[in-house]
Motif scaffolding. Structure first.
Motif: not given
Length: 260
Positions: A64-76
């Motif tokens: 996960c790239n923490v700078a990418d909000q969509a990616a962070v939300i998806a992982v969480m």
């Protein structure tokens, strides 16, 4: 009597593939937490997972790239759906930059901001509703002594860590009634692979000399060990620290108060 147990608690550690993040992930897992490591490169975090499992703990890695909000939300959201809750978030993912104001290009500034500041915001943003819904949680952000004292040639890095500290205070105030505790840690120099790489790159042939010099900038006479930061993180994430929120904890070998 056992202290600082996290049995059954679900924890997320960003930047848990090496250094401080790895030490924190291992400490939380050793105390019973189900640890999820977020790393930019999933393979980069697998070593941490392997060590935790070899010691009898439970852990999983997520690219996960923490700078990418969509990616962070998806992982969480994936973690929350699989575990049913999310109790602890440790924001450790971060990057450094060497340079003063005039030697910090806009691209350098933006890159540091995106990971250190926006990345911390993205992860807090992605977990806060779940923590409110379940009746509480713990957020621990990794700041730095650079947030409160002047460090030469660390303009962008200091900016980012100052933002991390003040975001911590703001969130702690806003979510008191929701029983979400928010604190930060501010390490001085910690002996990690990053430090060794930095010295080797910038001072070839002088590695031992520069390591000794950098170690002695801490009044205690040495750099911190990553696990020492991990132990403090474990305490702040545990129920024994239930009366602590809105605080920053220097772990600096006396750097802030004793460097005269």
């Amino acid at each position: 009597m056992s202290f600082f147990r996290l049995d059954g608690k679900v924890a997320v550690v960003t930047g848990g593939g090496s250094g401080i993040g790895q030490a924190i992930a291992k400490c939380l897992a050793a105390s019973g937490a189900l640890v999820h490591v977020l790393e930019l490169n999933e393979a980069g975090g697998q070593g941490t997972i392997d060590e935790i499992k070899a010691a009898g703990g439970q852990a999983q890695v997520h690219g996960c790239n923490v700078a990418d909000q969509a990616a962070v939300i998806a992982v969480m959201q994936g973690i929350i759906q699989s575990r049913g809750r999310l109790d602890i978030l440790v924001n450790c993912a971060g990057i450094a930059h060497v340079g003063k104001l005039e030697t910090t290009a806009e691209a350098d500034f933006d890159r540091v901001f995106a990971v250190n500041v926006k990345g911390t915001y993205n992860c807090m943003y992605a977990v806060i509703e779940q923590m409110k819904k379940q009746g509480g949680g713990v957020i621990l952000n990794i700041a730095s002594i650079a947030a409160t004292v002047g460090i030469p040639d660390r303009f962008a890095y200091s900016m980012s860590k100052g933002a991390v500290m003040t975001m911590t205070l703001s969130a702690a105030k806003d979510y008191l009634a929701d029983k979400v505790r928010v604190n930060s840690l501010s390490p001085a120099r910690v002996h990690t692979p990053f430090v060794d790489g930095f010295i080797a790159k910038n001072y070839p042939g002088r590695e031992a000399e520069m390591f000794d010099k950098l170690s002695k900038t801490q009044p205690i006479g040495r750099m911190a060990k990553p696990e020492e930061v991990g132990y403090l993180a474990l305490f702040l994430c545990s129920d024994e620290a239930g009366f602590i929120t809105g605080c920053d904890y220097p772990i600096d070998g006396g750097f802030i108060k004793l460097n005269n």
